[in-house]
Design a protein around this motif. Structure first.
Motif, PDB file in Angstrom:
ATOM      1  N   ARG A  13       0.823  -1.301  -0.069  1.00 54.58           N
ATOM      2  CA  ARG A  13       0.273   0.043  -0.180  1.00 54.58           C
ATOM      3  C   ARG A  13       0.777   1.283  -0.096  1.00 54.58           C
ATOM      4  O   ARG A  13       0.467   2.396  -0.493  1.00 54.58           O
ATOM      5  N   ALA A  18      -4.573   4.809  -3.947  1.00 59.99           N
ATOM      6  CA  ALA A  18      -5.886   4.184  -3.650  1.00 59.99           C
ATOM      7  C   ALA A  18      -6.939   5.056  -4.403  1.00 59.99           C
ATOM      8  O   ALA A  18      -6.599   6.195  -4.642  1.00 59.99           O
ATOM      9  N   ALA A  96      -4.252  -4.916  -2.926  1.00 58.43           N
ATOM     10  CA  ALA A  96      -2.921  -4.208  -2.650  1.00 58.43           C
ATOM     11  C   ALA A  96      -1.834  -5.101  -3.210  1.00 58.43           C
ATOM     12  O   ALA A  96      -0.913  -4.671  -3.794  1.00 58.43           O
ATOM     13  N   ASP A 100       0.534  -4.088  -6.501  1.00 53.10           N
ATOM     14  CA  ASP A 100       1.934  -3.580  -6.241  1.00 53.10           C
ATOM     15  C   ASP A 100       2.632  -4.435  -7.127  1.00 53.10           C
ATOM     16  O   ASP A 100       3.716  -4.288  -7.910  1.00 53.10           O
ATOM     17  N   VAL A 111      -5.869   0.768  -6.096  1.00 53.91           N
ATOM     18  CA  VAL A 111      -6.622  -0.302  -5.299  1.00 53.91           C
ATOM     19  C   VAL A 111      -7.727   0.621  -5.112  1.00 53.91           C
ATOM     20  O   VAL A 111      -7.957   1.891  -4.514  1.00 53.91           O
TER      21      VAL A 111
END
Length: 128
Positions: A13, A18, A96, A100, A111
């Motif tokens: 994250r 996001a 997440a 990634d 995300v």
């Protein structure tokens, strides 16, 4: 030092953005895609997003790599600047990790905040 899943998710994250469900939905109406990394049983029991690409988390990297012979054309078309990939799962942990990994493979990823529950709370439709 050994890492827990919580540590791995937090680490992932830290490298990805996001996006709200509403913004992801709107972006998918243009050149972006939504990638749902939940398992097929979850799609059946909890619902699926119309138009999303469905690839279980364990297969995401193989289907994102055009050299595997098992790639997903709709996904690989987004690699290297073909649009963003907005990743979703039930809660956000698997999304997440997948986002990634895909970022490291040359994809522009985000995300979707809140996962499928966030999608539903935003009042966005599921596949009939």
């Amino acid at each position: 030092m050994a890492k827990s899943m919580k540590d791995l998710v937090a680490d992932a994250r830290s490298r990805i953005e996001a996006i709200s469900p509403a913004d992801a939905h709107e972006a998918a109406r243009s050149s972006d895609v939504i990638l749902d990394v939940r398992e097929p049983v979850e799609l059946d029991s909890d619902g699926a997003i119309a138009g999303a690409i469905h690839i279980p988390r364990g297969l995401a990297e193989a289907q994102a790599d055009p050299d595997t012979g098992k790639s997903n054309d709709a996904l690989t078309a987004k690699r290297g600047g073909g649009g963003r990939v907005h990743v979703l799962c039930a809660s956000g942990a698997r999304a997440a990790l997948a986002a990634d990994s895909l970022r490291q493979m040359g994809y522009d990823t985000t995300v979707i905040e809140g996962g499928l529950e966030g999608w539903k709370k935003a009042g966005l439709a599921l596949k009939d």
